[in-house]
Design an enzyme around this catalytic site. Structure first.
Site, PDB file in Angstrom:
ATOM      1  CG  ASP A   1      -5.245   1.759   8.224  1.00  0.00           C
ATOM      2  OD1 ASP A   1      -4.510   1.077   7.493  1.00  0.00           O
ATOM      3  OD2 ASP A   1      -5.692   2.882   7.905  1.00  0.00           O
TER       4      ASP A   1
ATOM      5  CB  CYS B   1      -0.967  -0.028   1.176  1.00  0.00           C
ATOM      6  SG  CYS B   1      -2.291   1.195   1.046  1.00  0.00           S
TER       7      CYS B   1
HETATM    8  C1  RUB Z   1      -3.729   3.006   3.747  1.00  0.00           C
HETATM    9  C2  RUB Z   1      -3.026   1.968   4.561  1.00  0.00           C
HETATM   10  C3  RUB Z   1      -1.724   2.385   5.198  1.00  0.00           C
HETATM   11  C4  RUB Z   1      -2.026   2.892   6.624  1.00  0.00           C
HETATM   12  C5  RUB Z   1      -0.834   3.601   7.241  1.00  0.00           C
HETATM   13  O1  RUB Z   1      -5.027   2.613   3.365  1.00  0.00           O
HETATM   14  O2  RUB Z   1      -3.498   0.889   4.790  1.00  0.00           O
HETATM   15  O3  RUB Z   1      -0.857   1.297   5.305  1.00  0.00           O
HETATM   16  O4  RUB Z   1      -3.110   3.790   6.581  1.00  0.00           O
HETATM   17  O5  RUB Z   1      -0.543   4.766   6.500  1.00  0.00           O
HETATM   18  P1  RUB Z   1      -5.938   3.655   2.543  1.00  0.00           P
HETATM   19  P2  RUB Z   1       0.347   5.943   7.148  1.00  0.00           P
HETATM   20  O6  RUB Z   1      -5.192   4.013   1.306  1.00  0.00           O
HETATM   21  O7  RUB Z   1      -7.207   2.896   2.268  1.00  0.00           O
HETATM   22  O8  RUB Z   1      -6.187   4.845   3.428  1.00  0.00           O
HETATM   23  O9  RUB Z   1       1.599   5.303   7.623  1.00  0.00           O
HETATM   24  O10 RUB Z   1       0.570   6.901   6.001  1.00  0.00           O
HETATM   25  O11 RUB Z   1      -0.446   6.528   8.271  1.00  0.00           O
END
Ligand code: RUB
Length: 323
Positions: free
Chosen positions: A211, A142
């Site tokens: 998350d 992701c």
């Molecule tokens: C994003 C996702 C990321 C976490 C952490 O999912 O799963 O791994 O949110 O991101 P989506 P960060 O694209 O559906 O929001 O480290 O940037 O907080």
């Protein structure tokens, strides 16, 4: 913007056109850290722009905005904790606070949360980079700013590393990841999600984001994260999650309790081309059991999944019940 557009979503192109809650819901604003900061900022703006003199009316506007933000996406507890960090200031202000006092408290709480949130990513970068060795090949999934921060820091320190990024269907956030890495000068390779087991024998470390981190150490993160963890375990590759501690929560004892967002099937396939009697499902997060996680890289150092509960109690104390 559609999920299959190569220009995968990042920040709003026209942030003024929609409310922050709508931009979060439609994924113009995405990623657990960013949605939390944007939510906190949005509450700060509600306070800043209130020109009336009724504390009750200002509080109502803030609670209405909180409700809209919390309804935008259900899985990431970061959003809930970002809202909580600001609304706690309203609750703590008591009955007698006037509008200027409330406004100042809310705006300050939003600023503090955003500052601390960014600071946490810098600490994670330092700690995580220490786990990366010269020559390492790292797999990520992701687009997680917290997971990329140590990688970019290790590169900045002169370590020769290579990163493999999964495409992350259906929204293809992997394109954002390779762009972030390219901008930082880190050699990066994009792979399709189903190539994970093919690439794993050549991988030294897996770094993903978070998350939500449950009290028992289970992790909610982008759909497919748990498959990567399983494959990493099979091949003895350390699997780590980079997580600011406001992604930890006492709200969920285990991953079974985390609400998993399911989004519209049009993100996966054009419903018009679906044959009769066929259903499509589009879950966007999954749960990785604590036992598959080698450690959480946080702003407070590396926390073993079995120690997450103690860490939650240390930081959130009695406030746990309000999350
Ligand atoms: C994003 C996702 C990321 C976490 C952490 O999912 O799963 O791994 O949110 O991101 P989506 P960060 O694209 O559906 O929001 O480290 O940037 O907080």
């Amino acid at each position: 913007m559609t999920p299959n557009n190569e220009k995968a979503p990042n920040v709003p192109e026209n942030p003024e056109d929609v409310s922050v809650a709508d931009a979060i819901r439609s994924m113009q604003i995405r990623g657990a850290g960013l949605i939390a900061r944007k939510a906190a900022e949005s509450l700060g703006r509600v306070a800043e722009s209130y020109l009336g003199d009724s504390p009750a009316e200002l509080k109502k506007r803030l609670y209405d905005e909180s409700d809209a933000l919390l309804a935008a996406r259900p899985t990431a507890v970061s959003l809930r904790n970002g809202v909580f960090a600001v609304m706690k200031a309203v609750d703590d202000a008591g009955e007698n606070a006037d509008v200027p006092a409330l406004r100042a408290l809310v705006m300050n709480a939003a600023d503090v949360f955003c500052h601390n949130s960014k600071q946490a990513v810098s600490e994670i970068a330092r700690t995580g980079a220490g786990l990366i060795k010269d020559g390492d090949r790292i797999l990520t999934h992701c687009n997680s700013k917290a997971a990329l921060a140590p990688i970019i820091e290790a590169h900045r320190q002169g370590k020769k590393i290579e990163v493999f990024a999964t495409e992350s269907r259906p929204w293809r956030q992997g394109y954002l990841t390779i762009k972030d890495l390219s901008d930082a000068g880190v050699p990066a390779t994009l792979i399709i999600d189903s190539a994970a087991r093919w690439i794993m024998p050549t991988i030294d470390l897996v770094f993903v984001g978070a998350d939500t981190v449950c009290e028992n150490g289970d992790l909610a993160n982008k759909i497919g994260t748990s498959q990567l963890a399983l494959i990493a375990r099979e091949m003895n590759v350390p699997f780590r999650s980079c997580a600011e501690t406001y992604k930890f929560t006492p709200r969920y004892a285990s991953g079974n309790e985390v609400p998993i967002e399911e989004r519209d099937i049009s993100e996966v396939i054009d419903p018009a081309v679906l044959p009769a009697n066929v259903r499509v499902r589009n879950p966007v997060f999954d749960i990785t059991p604590a036992e598959y996680i080698s450690g959480y890289i946080t702003e407070d150092g590396i926390i073993e999944p079995s120690r997450v509960g103690a860490s939650i109690r240390r930081w959130f104390g009695d406030a746990s019940s309000i999350y």
